[in-house]
Design a protein around this motif. Structure first.
Motif, mmCIF file in Angstrom:
data_model
loop_
_atom_site.group_PDB
_atom_site.id
_atom_site.type_symbol
_atom_site.label_atom_id
_atom_site.label_comp_id
_atom_site.label_asym_id
_atom_site.label_seq_id
_atom_site.Cartn_x
_atom_site.Cartn_y
_atom_site.Cartn_z
ATOM 1 N N ASP A 190 0.814 -1.214 0.000
ATOM 2 C CA ASP A 190 0.000 0.000 0.000
ATOM 3 C C ASP A 190 0.849 1.266 0.000
ATOM 4 O O ASP A 190 0.338 2.363 -0.174
ATOM 5 N N ASN A 233 -3.750 -3.212 -3.036
ATOM 6 C CA ASN A 233 -4.699 -3.820 -2.101
ATOM 7 C C ASN A 233 -5.147 -5.167 -2.677
ATOM 8 O O ASN A 233 -4.798 -5.527 -3.800
ATOM 9 N N GLU A 256 -5.739 -4.636 5.477
ATOM 10 C CA GLU A 256 -5.652 -5.975 4.896
ATOM 11 C C GLU A 256 -4.329 -6.625 5.298
ATOM 12 O O GLU A 256 -3.393 -5.944 5.680
#
Length: 172
Positions: free
Chosen positions: A8, A32, A57
């Motif tokens: 990210d 992602n 995540e």
């Protein structure tokens, strides 16, 4: 080789991507798990470099997705939060190596050298000074760079925080 970069941190993926391209590699980026699914449908990858912690995540989930859809893809996990527990879990899920950040391009490429087992992982825990530096940086980022707000969040005097920030990051 066709590399897939999943992190990210767009600055990191751009820098690593340019470095791999200069070495003659093909690179695809995603930031992602939704983008990961899309990339896995679009192309076949030889190698994947996956970050452990992304916004909301986990890179561990990404390892499983890559392994299910492209089982011949070798995966190296990068993390700023190295621990033996997550290293073993990453290897169990299919990663061939687990590297603490910061890792340079040569270290990452060398990590794909041969498939390792969990017993061969040699992860030196980061020093207390390094952990403190990373924690301060994380809180500073959460406070949008505001030194006073960061000092309050850390329960630290502002001038003490400024002194710590003026030093170079501690080595691992």
């Amino acid at each position: 080789m066709h590399y897939l970069l999943l992190d990210d941190d767009t600055a990191l993926t751009e820098t690593l991507s340019r470095s791999l391209i200069r070495r003659g590699q093909t690179v695809s980026q995603c930031h992602n798990l939704a983008e990961l699914d899309s990339r896995l449908s679009e192309a076949q990858f030889d190698r994947a470099i996956v970050d452990l912690k992304m916004a909301h995540e986990s890179g561990l989930d990404a390892i499983q997705r890559i392994q299910q859809r492209q089982p011949d893809c070798a995966i190296v996990m990068l993390t700023g939060y190295a621990s033996i527990v997550t290293a073993v879990e990453a290897i169990k899920r299919g990663a061939v190596q687990y590297l603490p950040k910061p890792a340079d391009t040569d270290e990452i490429i060398n990590a794909f050298g041969d498939k390792l087992t969990a017993e061969k992982i040699d992860i030196a825990p980061p020093s207390v000074e390094r952990l403190e530096w990373e924690h301060i940086q994380r809180i500073l980022h959460e406070q949008d760079g505001n030194i006073s707000a960061t000092a309050r969040a850390l329960n630290m005097h502002r001038r003490t925080l400024q002194r710590k920030l003026s030093k170079n990051p501690a080595k691992c």
